[in-house]
Every structure is written in structure tokens, then in C-alpha cells.
Design a protein around this motif. Structure first.
Motif, PDB file in Angstrom:
ATOM      1  N   VAL A   4      84.735 -10.576  -4.962  1.00  0.00           N
ATOM      2  CA  VAL A   4      83.680 -11.548  -4.708  1.00  0.00           C
ATOM      3  C   VAL A   4      82.767 -11.080  -3.582  1.00  0.00           C
ATOM      4  O   VAL A   4      81.542 -11.166  -3.675  1.00  0.00           O
ATOM      5  N   ALA A   5      83.344 -10.527  -2.508  1.00  0.00           N
ATOM      6  CA  ALA A   5      82.548 -10.121  -1.353  1.00  0.00           C
ATOM      7  C   ALA A   5      81.704  -8.885  -1.637  1.00  0.00           C
ATOM      8  O   ALA A   5      80.547  -8.803  -1.239  1.00  0.00           O
ATOM      9  N   GLU A   6      82.282  -7.918  -2.322  1.00  0.00           N
ATOM     10  CA  GLU A   6      81.595  -6.646  -2.595  1.00  0.00           C
ATOM     11  C   GLU A   6      81.845  -6.237  -4.048  1.00  0.00           C
ATOM     12  O   GLU A   6      82.571  -5.278  -4.323  1.00  0.00           O
ATOM     13  N   PRO A   7      81.255  -6.950  -4.998  1.00  0.00           N
ATOM     14  CA  PRO A   7      81.577  -6.713  -6.411  1.00  0.00           C
ATOM     15  C   PRO A   7      81.297  -5.296  -6.909  1.00  0.00           C
ATOM     16  O   PRO A   7      82.104  -4.726  -7.646  1.00  0.00           O
ATOM     17  N   LYS A   8      80.189  -4.709  -6.523  1.00  0.00           N
ATOM     18  CA  LYS A   8      79.855  -3.356  -7.005  1.00  0.00           C
ATOM     19  C   LYS A   8      80.804  -2.318  -6.426  1.00  0.00           C
ATOM     20  O   LYS A   8      81.280  -1.431  -7.141  1.00  0.00           O
ATOM     21  N   GLN A   9      81.100  -2.424  -5.134  1.00  0.00           N
ATOM     22  CA  GLN A   9      82.016  -1.480  -4.509  1.00  0.00           C
ATOM     23  C   GLN A   9      83.433  -1.649  -5.068  1.00  0.00           C
ATOM     24  O   GLN A   9      84.146  -0.676  -5.280  1.00  0.00           O
ATOM     25  N   ALA A  31      84.215  -2.774  -8.095  1.00  0.00           N
ATOM     26  CA  ALA A  31      84.206  -2.231  -9.463  1.00  0.00           C
ATOM     27  C   ALA A  31      84.283  -0.708  -9.426  1.00  0.00           C
ATOM     28  O   ALA A  31      85.005  -0.089 -10.219  1.00  0.00           O
ATOM     29  N   ALA A  32      83.569  -0.081  -8.483  1.00  0.00           N
ATOM     30  CA  ALA A  32      83.612   1.375  -8.353  1.00  0.00           C
ATOM     31  C   ALA A  32      85.011   1.841  -7.947  1.00  0.00           C
ATOM     32  O   ALA A  32      85.505   2.849  -8.449  1.00  0.00           O
ATOM     33  N   ALA A  33      85.646   1.108  -7.042  1.00  0.00           N
ATOM     34  CA  ALA A  33      87.001   1.464  -6.604  1.00  0.00           C
ATOM     35  C   ALA A  33      88.000   1.331  -7.751  1.00  0.00           C
ATOM     36  O   ALA A  33      88.868   2.197  -7.934  1.00  0.00           O
ATOM     37  N   ILE A  34      87.879   0.285  -8.540  1.00  0.00           N
ATOM     38  CA  ILE A  34      88.769   0.090  -9.698  1.00  0.00           C
ATOM     39  C   ILE A  34      88.567   1.218 -10.701  1.00  0.00           C
ATOM     40  O   ILE A  34      89.527   1.786 -11.227  1.00  0.00           O
TER      41      ILE A  34
END
Length: 180
Positions: free
Chosen positions: A160-165, A167-170
Motif C-alpha cells: 500500500v505504501a510503495e506499490p510500484k517498489q 511489485a518490483a521486489a516481488i
């Protein structure tokens, strides 16, 4: 230089956690159901009436009670029957889990998708933890369920706080190690 990078990372994390505006408040159905369950005069019918007001919670409870995990011979199609079979404590745990992982709008589609994935995984872990607790006679069984449910709650906050980061980490974890 290494120490200053760590300090910057910690500051970014702290700032992100303080700015959790994307997490919705608990829905009124969750608040009403929780109040009912704390009232010793409430019964299954009262709880079913309140829970039935929320289609997401209703759907989750019916999916859980009809899952192979419970091994029932027939299909349960009403919330009142599900509440009677599962019991107040199990329904309370499910309602809290749904409130954490599935209800409300978050600020991005990526965060919503990641939150749903983490939620599905967490419910699976919670059911397995509960089954292991029952098998080993661990008490209270509900504690094992909540442990399984909440073991990845930090992922929800990050999604929720950093959705793009997040998603990239996942994606990176999955690509490099086959992890989610």
C-alpha cells in the motif's frame, strides 16, 4: 558511506510507514460484528445478519466453510449455516482477515493486486497453522490461525505504501528465487 545509505533507507521506511493513508479504516460491518461477538447475549443469527451486509466478507466465509479444508459432505449456502458450523471465534478471525486484506479501496491497482495475493497466501497459511495446531493439540488454536494470517502483514503495508517498489521486489524475488 555504507552507514549513511542505511540511515537513508531507514528514514524512507519510517516516512513510508507514517504515510499509510492508503489503508482504509475498518468497514462498519467489521465493527458491528466485533461488537456483537463481544456481547454474550448475541447469537449466530445476529452475527449472520450483520455479516450478510458485506458481500466480500460473506463470500470469504462461504468459500472457507465450503473448502476442502473443512471436508463437509454438502454445500453451505447461507451465512447463518456457516456461522453455526464455524463458530463465533473462527468467524471473528475470518472477518478480521478480510478487513485487513480485502476490503476498502487502496490508491493503486498494483497495491490492490498485491494485497489480494498476500491475502490469499495468508489465509492459506492461517488454515494450515490452524490444522497443525489442532493435530498437535496446541492451544489456543485461534492463536495459530492468527499467526498464520498475520505473518506477512508487513507485505500489505509495503504494497500500500510503495506499490510500484513492492511489485518490483516481488517480481525480482520470483525471477531470481521462485519466491512470492
Amino acid at each position: 558511506m555504507h552507514r549513511s545509505n542505511d540511515g537513508e533507507k531507514h528514514r524512507l521506511i519510517d516516512d513510508g510507514l507514517r504515510d499509510m493513508k492508503g489503508l482504509p479504516p475498518l468497514p462498519s460491518v467489521v465493527q458491528q460484528a466485533t461488537a456483537l461477538m463481544e456481547n454474550k447475549g448475541s447469537g449466530s443469527a445476529d452475527l449472520a445478519r450483520v455479516v450478510s451486509q458485506d458481500e466480500v466478507i460473506t463470500g470469504k466465509i462461504l468459500r472457507v466453510v465450503n473448502s476442502a479444508f473443512y471436508g463437509l459432505s454438502g454445500k453451505v449456502s447461507t451465512v447463518s449455516h456457516a456461522v453455526a458450523l464455524l463458530g463465533f471465534e473462527q468467524v471473528r478471525l475470518l472477518i478480521l482477515g478480510v478487513a485487513l486484506f480485502e476490503t476498502g479501496k487502496v490508491r493503486s491497482e498494483v497495491a490492490t493486486h498485491n494485497r489480494e495475493l498476500v491475502g490469499q497466501h495468508s489465509f492459506t497459511c492461517a488454515r494450515w497453522a490452524q490444522a497443525i495446531a489442532k493435530h498437535t493439540r496446541y492451544q489456543p488454536v485461534e492463536e495459530a490461525f492468527m499467526g498464520g494470517l498475520l505473518h506477512d502483514v508487513g507485505k500489505v503495508l509495503l504494497a500500500v505504501a510503495e506499490p510500484k517498489q513492492f511489485a518490483a521486489a516481488i517480481k525480482l524475488a520470483h525471477t531470481r528465487h521462485g519466491l512470492v
